[in-house]
Design an enzyme around this catalytic site. Structure first.
Site: not given
Length: 805
Positions: A431, A487
């Site tokens: 993330d 990401e």
């Protein structure tokens, strides 16, 4: 838009957001165009350690009073504390490995803190944990129990059902980066299970959202029967990923799961995922987090807001305990085994398991957040700090993990190794991974490389072309063999899609693919060329750097943002249920409601929406790269237009098994057939970008593609070693068109997929009743090498021998 967790906020949900141009320093809220991370913390003060039973045990000593008392011969009675002797054999211990390790009939405890003046090991029984008491404390002697910056001790004795934590003392000087408080009981960053509340969503004693937590003490008997489980090691190009929320997948009553909302609940549904054609699941955060972090009454729905998504990690070695059906059983060991069972059973069915990991920030938030672990152990080491001790906030959640500090990056690598080796996880999605590429707050060449480098003027947070952490992960002998997905952006404005440091092995969530595909499919001018690049695996992003199509993880929808059904039903977000006056969430969704806003619409609009959903799914399955499906999109799950559902532990986020079973959910059949078709085709999962020898572009006429600004049509043929040749076309125009198909002497084109047709004729399987009747409707066109395409539709034709010739 696709970043995936929440910002710490004040108690007022109407507080203003930071300016988009605000410096990340001290910015505790983030513009919704960048990130949907708003939330509210309740009861943030961490409970003070109460006086223990041991502390109450005192002996009375008779002493002579000094000065006047002695002269008068008076005697006073004073009460002094005399600690009871430890019930454990205590010895020096070893500095490595870090954490609590069972060995030689005891347990070795080891924890890193470079700035603490003293350390105390706290042992806590389950009964005392509920009362926020310490059962026994063992002070560590820095002359004996410290090696370098590592504190350690070895204990022998009865440690069954005993938990542990630490107290650290030192400077409390925030301006210098130190926040030591000897009254806090802290979690070991290397703990393998965190024990607090045993049941999801249930408050602690006296309604406390943050009750005392402690760590599991391991034992030699903690064995798990893996039954010979080994990694599946699928090639990236062969994956179809399914993003899944552990609780949301089976929590709804219609799941009829024996263990709803748990790891075991997913095990009960693994056969469904296999039927869908999925061979890889990506678990939304399963590291220990506090679902009560944003707990507050939501007057809109009449329930309470929760941290449902879980992007707020408390501990990076511990599975989320309240996702297990075992609860506190065996002090967390049964929860660990339940997670392992999920991995083992998934592998038995040919399904890999990836974890969504959040190494960009922790649950401790900004300077007013709870002190749980990292902040109290070594604040200046674990967090990215400004010169006066303020927290940098590239995560949008109040703090930023100091990822490229030498000790922190080793900690991250150790965590990833643990999940890969001990838990058999197949890979990780990182993330806000761009934060992992930023320089640490102790960054300088001497600190990192051991010597100065000429011209090295890097400041805190500067993006690094060769970040040490990514280097370590990429070249680690264990981690190099697992899937690594970035990401590739953060909330500080660093956007690295196509440029993330990759060492040839990292894939990326391709946010540009998402944006281009959404724009083209809904009929926006100027995207035909970019759409064609997306179909080929985005060579414009990845080819020059030496990467391959599988470096692109293609997705149209994910957990944040609109679901696929909402993408074609709403022009605007509808987030009132979040209780923030619709101010949270992304404003630019590239969506189209097909003519009417909302779920309820006239029949013609509903038909167009189904057609558009099929178009998106066809695109996802025929594109080079790794396709990713969001949980529930395969049956058309709706969140009512909510594009930021982070706080809802209810029907908004629950997979609706009843909806999936309804006859109206014919979209599930279509999706299952499309995933199967992708698996069958050799040409739809290439190891390199397609060349002219395999791929030929077409327009309304063969070999004449139209890349003009107003073109809304893209078609191509792919040579396939299994299917011979495939013709794929997308008509995103509001006008129908009749195509002239490429001539193939001795062969004819046969229809397989046409998204303009009603189910089940949208996908013509060989066993479909009335298939021959449906095919005859095309005969007069196909005999003339033509095919009629309606507006907003896509087709797949297969080449087969012409037996009528």
């Amino acid at each position: 838009m696709m970043s995936s967790h929440l910002a710490s906020s004040s108690s007022s949900s109407s507080s203003s957001l930071c300016s988009p141009d605000a410096h990340p320093l001290l910015c505790t809220k983030t513009p919704s165009r960048l990130l949907q991370r708003r939330g509210r913390r309740s009861n943030l003060s961490y409970p003070m350690t109460r006086r223990t039973n041991l502390e109450r045990m005192r002996s009375t000593l008779t002493v002579k009073a000094r000065d006047g008392g002695a002269a008068s011969g008076a005697v006073e009675t004073a009460v002094v504390e005399r600690p009871r002797p430890s019930s454990f054999q205590v010895s020096r211990g070893r500095p490595m490995p870090l954490g609590a390790t069972a060995r030689e009939g005891g347990v070795n405890f080891s924890v890193y803190s470079s700035n603490a003046a003293s350390a105390t090991l706290c042992l806590i029984s389950l009964a005392d944990l509920n009362e926020s008491r310490v059962t026994e404390q063992i002070s560590l002697d820095p002359m004996i129990n410290k090696t370098g910056d590592v504190w350690h001790v070895f204990l022998k004795g009865d440690l069954e059902d005993v938990l542990y934590g630490y107290k650290f003392d030192g400077k409390f000087s925030p301006e210098e980066g130190h926040r030591y408080d000897a009254s806090r009981i802290l979690l070991d960053p290397y703990a393998k299970a965190v024990i607090s509340r045993g049941e999801y969503g249930v408050l602690g004693p006296e309604g406390d959202c943050w009750p005392q937590m402690a760590c599991m003490v391991p034992s030699d008997g903690d064995e798990f029967d893996w039954e010979g489980d080994l990694p599946l090691k699928y090639h990236h190009k062969d994956l179809i990923i399914y993003e899944i929320h552990v609780r949301g997948f089976t929590r709804h009553d219609s799941s009829k799961a024996d263990f709803p909302g748990t790891y075991r609940g997913i095990v009960e549904k693994l056969d469904y995922l296999k039927e869908l054609g999925v061979n890889c699941i990506e678990l939304m955060p399963c590291h220990e987090f506090n679902e009560l972090e944003y707990f507050s009454y939501n007057s809109v729905l009449g329930d309470c807001k929760m941290n449902f998504w879980g992007y707020s990690t408390i501990n990076y070695f511990s599975p989320m305990l309240r996702y297990s059906s075992a609860g506190l059983s065996s002090c967390g060991q049964d929860a660990i085994n339940e997670f392992k069972t999920l991995i083992k059973e998934a592998h038995k069915r040919g399904i890999e398991v990836l974890m969504d990991v959040v190494f960009n920030h922790t649950a401790e938030g900004h300077e007013n957040g709870p002190v749980l672990s990292f902040r109290g152990i070594d604040n200046s080491m674990y967090y990215m700090l400004a010169p006066k001790g303020e927290f940098y906030n590239y995560s949008g959640c109040g703090n930023t993990l100091n990822c490229n500090h030498p000790a922190v990056r080793q900690f991250i690598v150790d965590s990833l190794r643990y999940w890969a080796t001990e838990m058999h996880v197949d890979g990780f999605r990182f993330d806000l991974a761009s934060i992992l590429t930023r320089s640490s707050s102790l960054w300088d060449a001497v600190n990192v490389f051991g010597k100065p480098i000429e011209g090295d003027l890097l400041t805190t947070g500067t993006p690094l072309s060769s970040p040490p952490l990514i280097d370590m992960i990429s070249n680690d002998p264990i981690l190099r063999g697992v899937k690594l997905i970035a990401e590739a952006w953060d909330t500080g404005g660093l956007y690295q899609v196509g440029t993330f440091p990759h060492w040839g092995i990292w894939s990326e969530w391709n946010g540009k693919y998402r944006d281009v595909v959404r724009q083209f499919i809904k009929g926006t001018n100027g995207f035909s060329g970019a759409f064609a690049e997306s179909l080929c695996g985005s060579p414009n992003l990845y080819q020059e750097g030496g990467r391959r199509p599988w470096n692109s993880v293609n997705f149209v929808c994910a957990h944040d943002g609109f679901t696929l059904a909402d993408l074609v039903s709403y022009n605007d977000k509808h987030n009132l249920a979040n209780g923030e006056d619709n101010n949270d969430g992304e404003n630019h969704n590239n969506s189209w409601n097909c003519g009417q806003e909302g779920e309820f619409a006239i029949t013609s609009v509903k038909r167009l929406r189904k057609r558009q959903m099929r178009n998106f799914f066809v695109c996802l399955m025929v594109s080079q790269g790794i396709p990713m499906i969001y949980m529930g999109d395969e049956y058309g799950h709706t969140k009512g237009g909510n594009n930021n559902s982070y706080c809802h532990d209810n029907y908004i986020n629950y997979f609706r098994w009843d909806k999936k079973e309804e006859s109206s959910s014919d979209f599930y059949r279509f999706c299952s057939l499309m995933t199967k078709f992708r698996h069958e085709c050799e040409s739809l999962g290439l190891s390199d970008f397609p060349t002219a020898e395999r791929l030929q572009w077409h327009g309304h006429l063969p070999g004449k593609p139209d890349w003009s600004e107003t073109s809304r049509f893209v078609a191509y043929t792919m040579v396939d070693s299994v299917k011979c040749e495939i013709y794929i076309a997308f008509n995103a125009s509001h006008l129908p068109v009749t195509l002239v198909l490429p001539e193939r002497p001795g062969y004819r084109w046969e229809p397989l997929v046409d998204t303009s047709k009603p189910a089940p004729f949208d996908f013509l399987t060989s066993d479909l009743p009335e298939r021959d009747v449906a095919v005859k409707q095309y005969v007069q066109f196909l005999d003339s090498n033509l095919y009629p395409m309606l507006s907003y539709s896509s087709i797949i034709l297969l080449l087969s021998p012409d037996t009528s010739a």
